[in-house]
Motif scaffolding. Structure first.
Motif, PDB file in Angstrom:
ATOM      1  N   GLY A   1       0.783  -1.227   0.000  1.00 27.77           N
ATOM      2  CA  GLY A   1       0.000   0.000   0.000  1.00 27.77           C
ATOM      3  C   GLY A   1       0.816   1.278   0.000  1.00 27.77           C
ATOM      4  N   THR A   2       2.152   1.183  -0.131  1.00 26.35           N
ATOM      5  CA  THR A   2       2.990   2.389  -0.097  1.00 26.35           C
ATOM      6  C   THR A   2       3.620   2.718  -1.446  1.00 26.35           C
ATOM      7  OG1 THR A   2       4.960   1.157   0.594  1.00 26.35           O
ATOM      8  CG2 THR A   2       3.539   2.052   2.352  1.00 26.35           C
ATOM      9  N   ALA A   3       3.215   2.034  -2.505  1.00 24.13           N
ATOM     10  CA  ALA A   3       3.844   2.227  -3.815  1.00 24.13           C
ATOM     11  C   ALA A   3       3.721   3.672  -4.312  1.00 24.13           C
ATOM     12  CB  ALA A   3       3.261   1.266  -4.839  1.00 24.13           C
ATOM     13  N   ALA A   4       2.554   4.262  -4.186  1.00 21.64           N
ATOM     14  CA  ALA A   4       2.357   5.636  -4.668  1.00 21.64           C
ATOM     15  C   ALA A   4       3.198   6.621  -3.855  1.00 21.64           C
ATOM     16  CB  ALA A   4       0.879   6.017  -4.597  1.00 21.64           C
ATOM     17  N   GLU A   5       3.268   6.411  -2.559  1.00 22.74           N
ATOM     18  CA  GLU A   5       4.068   7.275  -1.684  1.00 22.74           C
ATOM     19  C   GLU A   5       5.560   7.143  -2.017  1.00 22.74           C
ATOM     20  OE1 GLU A   5       5.115   7.055   2.959  1.00 22.74           O
ATOM     21  OE2 GLU A   5       2.968   7.202   2.529  1.00 22.74           O
ATOM     22  N   THR A   6       6.002   5.923  -2.246  1.00 19.83           N
ATOM     23  CA  THR A   6       7.406   5.681  -2.600  1.00 19.83           C
ATOM     24  C   THR A   6       7.733   6.318  -3.938  1.00 19.83           C
ATOM     25  OG1 THR A   6       7.446   3.630  -1.326  1.00 19.83           O
ATOM     26  CG2 THR A   6       9.147   3.892  -3.008  1.00 19.83           C
ATOM     27  N   GLU A   7       6.841   6.184  -4.910  1.00 21.14           N
ATOM     28  CA  GLU A   7       7.073   6.781  -6.231  1.00 21.14           C
ATOM     29  C   GLU A   7       7.148   8.307  -6.128  1.00 21.14           C
ATOM     30  OE1 GLU A   7       7.817   7.282 -10.247  1.00 21.14           O
ATOM     31  OE2 GLU A   7       7.978   5.473  -9.047  1.00 21.14           O
ATOM     32  N   ALA A   8       6.283   8.914  -5.344  1.00 16.23           N
ATOM     33  CA  ALA A   8       6.306  10.377  -5.171  1.00 16.23           C
ATOM     34  C   ALA A   8       7.628  10.822  -4.541  1.00 16.23           C
ATOM     35  CB  ALA A   8       5.121  10.824  -4.319  1.00 16.23           C
ATOM     36  N   ALA A   9       8.102  10.079  -3.558  1.00 11.42           N
ATOM     37  CA  ALA A   9       9.379  10.398  -2.910  1.00 11.42           C
ATOM     38  C   ALA A   9      10.534  10.230  -3.895  1.00 11.42           C
ATOM     39  CB  ALA A   9       9.591   9.516  -1.683  1.00 11.42           C
ATOM     40  N   TYR A  10      10.464   9.197  -4.720  1.00  9.66           N
ATOM     41  CA  TYR A  10      11.502   8.957  -5.727  1.00  9.66           C
ATOM     42  C   TYR A  10      11.523  10.102  -6.743  1.00  9.66           C
ATOM     43  CZ  TYR A  10      14.257   6.627  -9.341  1.00  9.66           C
ATOM     44  OH  TYR A  10      15.218   6.325 -10.272  1.00  9.66           O
ATOM     45  N   GLN A  11      10.358  10.542  -7.181  1.00 11.77           N
ATOM     46  CA  GLN A  11      10.299  11.644  -8.143  1.00 11.77           C
ATOM     47  C   GLN A  11      10.870  12.932  -7.544  1.00 11.77           C
ATOM     48  OE1 GLN A  11       9.656  11.386 -11.416  1.00 11.77           O
ATOM     49  NE2 GLN A  11       9.496   9.187 -11.003  1.00 11.77           N
ATOM     50  N   GLN A  12      10.619  13.167  -6.275  1.00 12.13           N
ATOM     51  CA  GLN A  12      11.199  14.339  -5.606  1.00 12.13           C
ATOM     52  C   GLN A  12      12.724  14.213  -5.552  1.00 12.13           C
ATOM     53  OE1 GLN A  12       9.590  17.163  -4.699  1.00 12.13           O
ATOM     54  NE2 GLN A  12      11.598  17.995  -4.252  1.00 12.13           N
ATOM     55  N   ALA A  13      13.212  13.024  -5.263  1.00 14.66           N
ATOM     56  CA  ALA A  13      14.659  12.784  -5.252  1.00 14.66           C
ATOM     57  C   ALA A  13      15.256  13.019  -6.636  1.00 14.66           C
ATOM     58  CB  ALA A  13      14.964  11.368  -4.765  1.00 14.66           C
ATOM     59  N   MET A  14      14.544  12.570  -7.677  1.00 11.98           N
ATOM     60  CA  MET A  14      15.017  12.780  -9.055  1.00 11.98           C
ATOM     61  C   MET A  14      15.173  14.275  -9.346  1.00 11.98           C
ATOM     62  SD  MET A  14      15.387  10.031 -11.046  1.00 11.98           S
ATOM     63  CE  MET A  14      14.925  10.596 -12.660  1.00 11.98           C
ATOM     64  N   LEU A  15      14.166  15.062  -8.980  1.00  9.73           N
ATOM     65  CA  LEU A  15      14.224  16.504  -9.217  1.00  9.73           C
ATOM     66  C   LEU A  15      15.391  17.140  -8.470  1.00  9.73           C
ATOM     67  CD1 LEU A  15      10.425  17.364  -9.020  1.00  9.73           C
ATOM     68  CD2 LEU A  15      11.877  17.448 -11.066  1.00  9.73           C
ATOM     69  N   GLU A  16      15.583  16.742  -7.222  1.00  5.62           N
ATOM     70  CA  GLU A  16      16.672  17.310  -6.425  1.00  5.62           C
ATOM     71  C   GLU A  16      18.039  16.888  -6.959  1.00  5.62           C
ATOM     72  OE1 GLU A  16      14.332  17.917  -2.194  1.00  5.62           O
ATOM     73  OE2 GLU A  16      15.739  16.245  -2.366  1.00  5.62           O
ATOM     74  N   CYS A  17      18.182  15.634  -7.357  1.00  3.21           N
ATOM     75  CA  CYS A  17      19.461  15.176  -7.931  1.00  3.21           C
ATOM     76  C   CYS A  17      19.755  15.924  -9.222  1.00  3.21           C
ATOM     77  CB  CYS A  17      19.433  13.673  -8.181  1.00  3.21           C
ATOM     78  SG  CYS A  17      19.500  12.691  -6.675  1.00  3.21           S
TER      79      CYS A  17
ATOM     80  N   HIS B   1      11.257   5.716 -13.187  1.00  2.00           N
ATOM     81  CA  HIS B   1      10.372   5.390 -12.070  1.00  2.00           C
ATOM     82  C   HIS B   1      11.082   4.447 -11.102  1.00  2.00           C
ATOM     83  CE1 HIS B   1       6.972   7.332 -13.957  1.00  2.00           C
ATOM     84  NE2 HIS B   1       7.297   6.724 -15.073  1.00  2.00           N
ATOM     85  N   TYR B   2      10.709   4.526  -9.857  1.00  2.00           N
ATOM     86  CA  TYR B   2      11.297   3.691  -8.805  1.00  2.00           C
ATOM     87  C   TYR B   2      11.315   2.218  -9.196  1.00  2.00           C
ATOM     88  CZ  TYR B   2      11.883   1.476  -4.246  1.00  2.00           C
ATOM     89  OH  TYR B   2      12.340   0.707  -3.209  1.00  2.00           O
ATOM     90  N   THR B   3      10.201   1.719  -9.699  1.00  2.00           N
ATOM     91  CA  THR B   3      10.086   0.287 -10.012  1.00  2.00           C
ATOM     92  C   THR B   3      10.901  -0.134 -11.232  1.00  2.00           C
ATOM     93  OG1 THR B   3       8.066   0.728 -11.277  1.00  2.00           O
ATOM     94  CG2 THR B   3       7.813   0.062  -8.953  1.00  2.00           C
ATOM     95  N   GLN B   4      11.403   0.815 -12.018  1.00  2.00           N
ATOM     96  CA  GLN B   4      12.204   0.478 -13.191  1.00  2.00           C
ATOM     97  C   GLN B   4      13.673   0.212 -12.852  1.00  2.00           C
ATOM     98  OE1 GLN B   4      11.342   3.988 -15.487  1.00  2.00           O
ATOM     99  NE2 GLN B   4       9.873   2.873 -16.771  1.00  2.00           N
ATOM    100  N   ASN B   5      14.088   0.602 -11.673  1.00  2.00           N
ATOM    101  CA  ASN B   5      15.467   0.383 -11.263  1.00  2.00           C
ATOM    102  C   ASN B   5      15.684  -1.087 -10.931  1.00  2.00           C
ATOM    103  OD1 ASN B   5      16.780   3.139 -11.000  1.00  2.00           O
ATOM    104  ND2 ASN B   5      14.870   3.456  -9.896  1.00  2.00           N
ATOM    105  N   ASP B   6      16.884  -1.571 -11.207  1.00  2.00           N
ATOM    106  CA  ASP B   6      17.242  -2.903 -10.732  1.00  2.00           C
ATOM    107  C   ASP B   6      17.217  -2.864  -9.217  1.00  2.00           C
ATOM    108  OD1 ASP B   6      17.670  -3.826 -13.316  1.00  2.00           O
ATOM    109  OD2 ASP B   6      19.787  -3.262 -13.293  1.00  2.00           O
ATOM    110  N   ARG B   7      16.914  -3.986  -8.596  1.00  2.00           N
ATOM    111  CA  ARG B   7      16.828  -4.022  -7.130  1.00  2.00           C
ATOM    112  C   ARG B   7      18.139  -3.569  -6.490  1.00  2.00           C
ATOM    113  NH1 ARG B   7      17.530  -6.940  -2.609  1.00  2.00           N
ATOM    114  NH2 ARG B   7      15.921  -6.742  -1.038  1.00  2.00           N
ATOM    115  N   ALA B   8      19.256  -3.992  -7.051  1.00  2.00           N
ATOM    116  CA  ALA B   8      20.568  -3.613  -6.518  1.00  2.00           C
ATOM    117  C   ALA B   8      21.368  -2.929  -7.625  1.00  2.00           C
ATOM    118  CB  ALA B   8      21.312  -4.834  -6.013  1.00  2.00           C
ATOM    119  N   GLY B   9      22.100  -1.901  -7.234  1.00  2.00           N
ATOM    120  CA  GLY B   9      22.912  -1.189  -8.202  1.00  2.00           C
ATOM    121  C   GLY B   9      24.239  -0.787  -7.611  1.00  2.00           C
TER     122      GLY B   9
END
Length: 157
Positions: A15-31, A78-86
């Protein structure tokens, strides 16, 4: 293997996928903001792309330029497109400062959804943390997992 940074995207709670994606998108913008700042003032990076507009490829890629480059650091759209480990081998070349800044931002925004590790210790993260703080005008810390891996008791920046 050389000086390398590692990360693992952790499976979130149900149930946290949307919240995680929003946080990831914010991280993308900041990076992207940090990389753009560095690129405009210092140069020294190549392969730089940062597209963060909805509906276009929203990934982030960069590497050092010429002999100052090693491996490309990539964040997928998107968060889910990343490999689990990098990982990204930087050999502590100048663009390492950007990899550190982006990993610290990811750790801050995603909290338990990402674990960040490094061959370096806390002192190797100071320049990247300072860069992120300067650009974002907020506190950025060394991810706690850096201390755990190295077994250091140093206080994070």
């Amino acid at each position: 293997m050389g000086y390398t940074h590692y990360w693992t995207f952790n499976k979130g709670k149900r149930g946290t996928a949307a919240e995680t994606e929003a946080a990831y998108q914010q991280a993308m913008l900041e990076c992207a903001k940090v990389v753009r700042y560095y690129y405009e003032r210092e140069g020294g990076i190549s392969g730089y792309t940062a597209h963060t507009k909805p509906g276009t490829y929203g990934g982030l890629n960069f590497n050092g330029k010429g002999d100052s480059g090693h491996e490309t650091f990539t964040m997928r759209e998107h968060y889910t497109q990343n490999d689990r480990a990098g990982f990204c081998k930087t050999a502590q070349k100048p663009y390492d400062i950007l990899v550190v800044a982006c990993l610290a931002i990811l750790a801050y925004r995603l909290e338990e959804a990402v674990s960040v590790y490094s061959d370096g210790d806390v002192s190797d993260w100071h320049d990247g943390i300072n860069l992120a703080q300067t650009v974002l005008r907020r506190k950025v810390s060394v991810p706690e997992t850096i201390n755990q891996v190295k077994g250091k008791k140093e206080k994070a920046v």
